[in-house]
Design a protein around this motif. Structure first.
Motif, PDB file in Angstrom:
ATOM      1  N   ASP A 424       0.844  -1.196   0.000  1.00  0.00           N
ATOM      2  CA  ASP A 424       0.000   0.000   0.000  1.00  0.00           C
ATOM      3  C   ASP A 424       0.878   1.245   0.000  1.00  0.00           C
ATOM      4  O   ASP A 424       2.108   1.166   0.185  1.00  0.00           O
ATOM      5  CB  ASP A 424      -0.939   0.021   1.216  1.00  0.00           C
ATOM      6  N   ALA A 425       0.248   2.386  -0.195  1.00  0.00           N
ATOM      7  CA  ALA A 425       0.951   3.675  -0.148  1.00  0.00           C
ATOM      8  C   ALA A 425      -0.073   4.767   0.090  1.00  0.00           C
ATOM      9  O   ALA A 425      -1.173   4.725  -0.470  1.00  0.00           O
ATOM     10  CB  ALA A 425       1.697   3.938  -1.457  1.00  0.00           C
ATOM     11  N   ASP A 426       0.285   5.721   0.936  1.00  0.00           N
ATOM     12  CA  ASP A 426      -0.544   6.905   1.146  1.00  0.00           C
ATOM     13  C   ASP A 426       0.065   8.059   0.363  1.00  0.00           C
ATOM     14  O   ASP A 426       1.249   8.382   0.527  1.00  0.00           O
ATOM     15  CB  ASP A 426      -0.610   7.274   2.633  1.00  0.00           C
ATOM     16  N   LEU A 427      -0.753   8.680  -0.475  1.00  0.00           N
ATOM     17  CA  LEU A 427      -0.301   9.781  -1.316  1.00  0.00           C
ATOM     18  C   LEU A 427      -0.813  11.096  -0.754  1.00  0.00           C
ATOM     19  O   LEU A 427      -2.024  11.249  -0.512  1.00  0.00           O
ATOM     20  CB  LEU A 427      -0.801   9.595  -2.746  1.00  0.00           C
ATOM     21  N   PHE A 428       0.081  12.041  -0.535  1.00  0.00           N
ATOM     22  CA  PHE A 428      -0.241  13.376  -0.045  1.00  0.00           C
ATOM     23  C   PHE A 428       0.172  14.372  -1.133  1.00  0.00           C
ATOM     24  O   PHE A 428       1.361  14.482  -1.457  1.00  0.00           O
ATOM     25  CB  PHE A 428       0.507  13.679   1.244  1.00  0.00           C
ATOM     26  N   LEU A 429      -0.789  15.078  -1.687  1.00  0.00           N
ATOM     27  CA  LEU A 429      -0.515  16.042  -2.741  1.00  0.00           C
ATOM     28  C   LEU A 429      -0.745  17.449  -2.218  1.00  0.00           C
ATOM     29  O   LEU A 429      -1.679  17.700  -1.434  1.00  0.00           O
ATOM     30  CB  LEU A 429      -1.425  15.800  -3.955  1.00  0.00           C
ATOM     31  N   SER A 430       0.100  18.375  -2.666  1.00  0.00           N
ATOM     32  CA  SER A 430      -0.056  19.774  -2.273  1.00  0.00           C
ATOM     33  C   SER A 430       0.179  20.672  -3.477  1.00  0.00           C
ATOM     34  O   SER A 430       1.015  20.369  -4.334  1.00  0.00           O
ATOM     35  CB  SER A 430       0.925  20.139  -1.147  1.00  0.00           C
ATOM     36  N   LEU A 431      -0.555  21.759  -3.535  1.00  0.00           N
ATOM     37  CA  LEU A 431      -0.318  22.838  -4.490  1.00  0.00           C
ATOM     38  C   LEU A 431       0.286  23.998  -3.710  1.00  0.00           C
ATOM     39  O   LEU A 431      -0.296  24.462  -2.727  1.00  0.00           O
ATOM     40  CB  LEU A 431      -1.613  23.279  -5.168  1.00  0.00           C
ATOM     41  N   ARG A 432       1.452  24.465  -4.152  1.00  0.00           N
ATOM     42  CA  ARG A 432       2.176  25.502  -3.427  1.00  0.00           C
ATOM     43  C   ARG A 432       2.530  26.625  -4.400  1.00  0.00           C
ATOM     44  O   ARG A 432       2.762  26.392  -5.585  1.00  0.00           O
ATOM     45  CB  ARG A 432       3.456  24.930  -2.823  1.00  0.00           C
ATOM     46  N   LEU A 433       2.614  27.819  -3.855  1.00  0.00           N
ATOM     47  CA  LEU A 433       2.942  28.998  -4.655  1.00  0.00           C
ATOM     48  C   LEU A 433       4.253  29.594  -4.162  1.00  0.00           C
ATOM     49  O   LEU A 433       4.467  29.711  -2.951  1.00  0.00           O
ATOM     50  CB  LEU A 433       1.818  30.036  -4.554  1.00  0.00           C
ATOM     51  N   TYR A 434       5.120  30.009  -5.106  1.00  0.00           N
ATOM     52  CA  TYR A 434       6.406  30.617  -4.767  1.00  0.00           C
ATOM     53  C   TYR A 434       6.569  31.929  -5.518  1.00  0.00           C
ATOM     54  O   TYR A 434       6.203  32.038  -6.699  1.00  0.00           O
ATOM     55  CB  TYR A 434       7.559  29.668  -5.132  1.00  0.00           C
ATOM     56  N   ASP A 435       7.115  32.922  -4.825  1.00  0.00           N
ATOM     57  CA  ASP A 435       7.362  34.205  -5.470  1.00  0.00           C
ATOM     58  C   ASP A 435       8.651  34.138  -6.297  1.00  0.00           C
ATOM     59  O   ASP A 435       9.363  33.117  -6.269  1.00  0.00           O
ATOM     60  CB  ASP A 435       7.383  35.338  -4.435  1.00  0.00           C
ATOM     61  N   PRO A 436       8.967  35.198  -7.064  1.00  0.00           N
ATOM     62  CA  PRO A 436      10.163  35.146  -7.927  1.00  0.00           C
ATOM     63  C   PRO A 436      11.466  34.927  -7.167  1.00  0.00           C
ATOM     64  O   PRO A 436      12.456  34.493  -7.770  1.00  0.00           O
ATOM     65  CB  PRO A 436      10.144  36.515  -8.620  1.00  0.00           C
ATOM     66  N   GLN A 437      11.489  35.192  -5.862  1.00  0.00           N
ATOM     67  CA  GLN A 437      12.697  34.961  -5.074  1.00  0.00           C
ATOM     68  C   GLN A 437      12.764  33.536  -4.517  1.00  0.00           C
ATOM     69  O   GLN A 437      13.721  33.171  -3.832  1.00  0.00           O
ATOM     70  CB  GLN A 437      12.772  35.962  -3.921  1.00  0.00           C
ATOM     71  N   GLY A 438      11.743  32.737  -4.805  1.00  0.00           N
ATOM     72  CA  GLY A 438      11.740  31.354  -4.346  1.00  0.00           C
ATOM     73  C   GLY A 438      11.157  31.151  -2.973  1.00  0.00           C
ATOM     74  O   GLY A 438      11.243  30.050  -2.415  1.00  0.00           O
ATOM     75  N   THR A 439      10.534  32.173  -2.396  1.00  0.00           N
ATOM     76  CA  THR A 439       9.904  32.066  -1.075  1.00  0.00           C
ATOM     77  C   THR A 439       8.462  31.598  -1.222  1.00  0.00           C
ATOM     78  O   THR A 439       7.714  32.142  -2.046  1.00  0.00           O
ATOM     79  CB  THR A 439       9.931  33.420  -0.350  1.00  0.00           C
ATOM     80  N   GLU A 440       8.089  30.620  -0.430  1.00  0.00           N
ATOM     81  CA  GLU A 440       6.715  30.134  -0.528  1.00  0.00           C
ATOM     82  C   GLU A 440       5.735  31.196  -0.051  1.00  0.00           C
ATOM     83  O   GLU A 440       5.941  31.861   0.968  1.00  0.00           O
ATOM     84  CB  GLU A 440       6.516  28.848   0.279  1.00  0.00           C
ATOM     85  N   VAL A 441       4.644  31.350  -0.802  1.00  0.00           N
ATOM     86  CA  VAL A 441       3.562  32.266  -0.464  1.00  0.00           C
ATOM     87  C   VAL A 441       2.439  31.440   0.153  1.00  0.00           C
ATOM     88  O   VAL A 441       1.879  30.559  -0.498  1.00  0.00           O
ATOM     89  CB  VAL A 441       3.045  33.009  -1.705  1.00  0.00           C
ATOM     90  N   THR A 442       2.137  31.702   1.407  1.00  0.00           N
ATOM     91  CA  THR A 442       1.060  30.982   2.079  1.00  0.00           C
ATOM     92  C   THR A 442      -0.097  31.931   2.353  1.00  0.00           C
ATOM     93  O   THR A 442      -0.024  33.132   2.089  1.00  0.00           O
ATOM     94  CB  THR A 442       1.561  30.353   3.388  1.00  0.00           C
ATOM     95  N   PHE A 443      -1.156  31.367   2.913  1.00  0.00           N
ATOM     96  CA  PHE A 443      -2.388  32.116   3.112  1.00  0.00           C
ATOM     97  C   PHE A 443      -2.964  31.827   4.491  1.00  0.00           C
ATOM     98  O   PHE A 443      -2.753  30.742   5.042  1.00  0.00           O
ATOM     99  CB  PHE A 443      -3.410  31.737   2.028  1.00  0.00           C
ATOM    100  N   ILE A 444      -3.698  32.785   5.020  1.00  0.00           N
ATOM    101  CA  ILE A 444      -4.409  32.545   6.272  1.00  0.00           C
ATOM    102  C   ILE A 444      -5.500  31.518   6.004  1.00  0.00           C
ATOM    103  O   ILE A 444      -6.363  31.721   5.146  1.00  0.00           O
ATOM    104  CB  ILE A 444      -5.026  33.843   6.821  1.00  0.00           C
ATOM    105  N   GLY A 445      -5.452  30.406   6.713  1.00  0.00           N
ATOM    106  CA  GLY A 445      -6.448  29.367   6.546  1.00  0.00           C
ATOM    107  C   GLY A 445      -7.427  29.346   7.693  1.00  0.00           C
ATOM    108  O   GLY A 445      -7.256  30.028   8.707  1.00  0.00           O
TER     109      GLY A 445
END
Length: 576
Positions: A424-445
């Motif tokens: 078996d295998a558990d798959l975890f998928l994520s969509l992530r956003l990065y700015d032009p400097q390579g820093t991840e852009v997150t959001f208030i959830g």
């Protein structure tokens, strides 16, 4: 014992009002109504969190954050009656509504066996609605309003069609107990384990003097009797233990999942893009499947609580209920069926009305996973394989930046060919956003201050699709059987990614992550936080009983070839 009504600042308050439900159990309610005699519409909520527990006492960090971000919440209210996830009477009673809060059986000041979201509890709510609709201060029209639990049980009771129920406002409430509340893609979610321990068992009826105190009455929130720990355990169901024992969908979960097609009343379903893990999917699915002719969907961002209490949210609720509980001609019926607060980086939201969901003009775009470049391209890449160790790494595929903004709003999905070194295998998928400097852009959830763009999950042994319900952009798995993998033998899987909205600015990069563990970022420290906040809030999947390392710790391999469908399907919205 029921208190005598008291008048406080123009509101008549009645505490511990008895409501006799079908099997003879007496539930207790607090009623807030105008002092002027008359017939008023009713806003009602029933739940297991203790109607006497003040929001600031039970959830001090959330109380502080909400008032710091939206000072307007305090305008026109002393806050003395403000409780977790339900309407503030001081904002509603002056407008001619009665607010009724009920402790569900086994919770707060209502005796009984604590077992949440059951068919019996739905009947209790039905009886409470009918009771409220026939009181001398009622105009016979009852509306349901509340967040999360106080929203989820609205789907259930509305499907029972109580005669005095006139409208429901389901604010961030899941609809499918298995897929949204218990097991993501078949993987056990530990949310309920923490939630019942810190939010339900602490106010179980019989905690008495050991539980919290109602700051308005000085009485115990959880009943006037003290029951010993053994009795308390015998008087409740451990929901987390139940879901661990039930890996496939069945009667236990179906009892807690409404037949949405039976819902007839007008409804407003309000979801949160950042509510991945519990509510986002349910608000969309509930809107789509409900049988109501008059129904609306609204999707927003920000925390779990602020959008409900701030002026915009309050205005939506009052316009909706004003139409269906008061008969006001306030323009609501002219409103398009869908309002989306389209999400941009920096917590900027652009309101836009649509006629349907998913958006009809969506350009469903398959971005192929290219193993040689680790990019997402509109044409397939080379043949090959890529492997990862589930507990230590994941694979990343990036959509190259563009010289213009790109919007993706709607459901998403991934099709992959995978094999595992184990069964078996558990798959975890994520969509992530990065700015032009390579820093991840997150959001208030809704339950974490730094969430990614989107999340999806699937246990490979649950890969069978419900073909009658599935769409290419929204695969629905049957979860009615377990089909183990043959070690090393590839299989095709479809992974649902919950609905999302993001405008990717020029120069920014959207990334797909594929791994075997929960998404995690550097985290945020919050005073009095109820759980760690590392990007998914309380919606974690780490229980070794559900995910033994000898099965879910084996190497996972992605397979690529010209004849292999391996892509991320995104809902591209064309520029106007």
């Amino acid at each position: 014992m029921r208190d005598q009504p008291v008048e406080v600042d123009g509101i008549t308050v009645e505490r511990d009002v008895p409501i006799h439900v079908g099997d003879g159990t007496v539930l207790r309610a607090d009623v807030f109504r105008p002092t002027e005699p008359g017939d008023y519409p009713v806003i009602l909520a029933m739940g297991p969190y203790g109607m006497g527990l003040h929001l600031a006492d039970g959830y001090p960090a959330n109380w502080r954050r909400m008032h710091e971000s939206y000072p307007e919440v305090a305008h026109g209210s002393t806050g003395r009656y403000q409780n977790w996830e339900v309407a503030d009477p001081e904002k509603w009673v002056p407008d001619g509504y009665v607010c009724v809060r009920v402790d569900s059986r086994g919770s707060g000041r209502s005796p009984g066996f604590l077992d949440v979201l059951t068919a019996l509890q739905a009947r209790d709510l039905y009886d409470c609605i009918e009771w409220a609709g026939q009181q001398e201060w009622s105009n016979g029209k009852v509306g349901l309003l509340g967040i999360s639990y106080f929203a989820a049980n609205q789907w259930q009771v509305a499907a029972l069609r109580p005669p005095h129920l006139a409208a429901i406002c389901v604010w961030e409430g899941f609809a499918d107990h298995y897929r949204e509340g218990a097991r993501h893609g078949g993987i056990a979610c530990e949310f309920v384990k923490g939630a019942q321990a810190r939010q339900m068992f602490t106010v179980q009826y019989g905690m008495g003097s050991r539980g919290p105190t109602d700051r308005n009455t000085g009485r115990p929130v959880a009943g006037d009797v003290d029951l010993d720990d053994d009795v308390l355990r015998q008087n409740r169901r451990d929901l987390y233990a139940e879901l661990l024992a039930r890996p496939v969908n069945g009667a236990f979960y179906q009892e807690r999942t409404a037949d949405l097609s039976r819902i007839e009343v007008p409804l407003l379903s309000a979801g949160n893009w950042g509510g991945m893990g519990l509510h986002t999917r349910g608000n969309v699915e509930g809107f789509l499947a409900a049988g109501s002719e008059l129904k609306w969907l609204e999707m927003h961002g920000d925390t779990h609580f602020s959008p409900f209490y701030n002026d915009r949210g309050l205005g939506l609720q009052k316009q909706f209920f004003g139409t269906f509980l008061k008969g006001e001609q306030n323009g609501w019926l002219d409103r398009p069926p869908v309002e989306l607060l389209v999400r941009h980086p920096g917590e900027r939201f652009e309101p836009r009305f649509e006629q349907e969901w998913p958006i009809a003009r969506t350009e469903w775009t398959a971005f192929h996973l290219c193993p040689e470049t680790r990019e997402l391209r509109t044409s397939p890449g080379a043949s090959g394989t890529l492997s990862y160790q589930p507990e230590h790494e994941d694979l990343r595929f990036r959509l190259p930046p563009a010289d213009h903004d790109r919007e993706f709003t709607g459901p998403a999905a991934a099709k992959l060919r995978i094999s595992s070194a184990t069964t078996d295998a558990d798959l975890f998928l994520s969509l992530r956003l990065y700015d032009p400097q390579g820093t991840e852009v997150t959001f208030i959830g809704s339950n974490d201050p730094k969430v990614p763009v989107g999340l999806g999950w699937l246990r490979a042994s649950h890969r069978r699709l419900d073909t009658d319900r599935s769409e290419p952009y929204r695969p629905v798995h049957s979860h009615d059987s377990i089909e183990p993998l043959v070690p090393g033998e590839p299989v095709d899987v479809d992974v649902e990614i919950w609905p999302t909205s993001i405008v990717v600015p020029a120069g920014h990069v959207l990334e797909l992550g594929i791994g075997g563990r929960d998404y995690s970022n550097q985290g945020t420290r919050i005073e009095n936080a109820m759980y760690p906040t590392t990007g998914v809030g309380p919606f974690i999947h780490t229980d070794p009983q559900d995910r033994p390392a000898e099965i879910f710790g084996g190497t996972v391999t992605l397979h690529f070839a010209p004849d292999v469908q391996s892509y991320l399907l995104l809902p591209a919205i064309p520029a106007p």
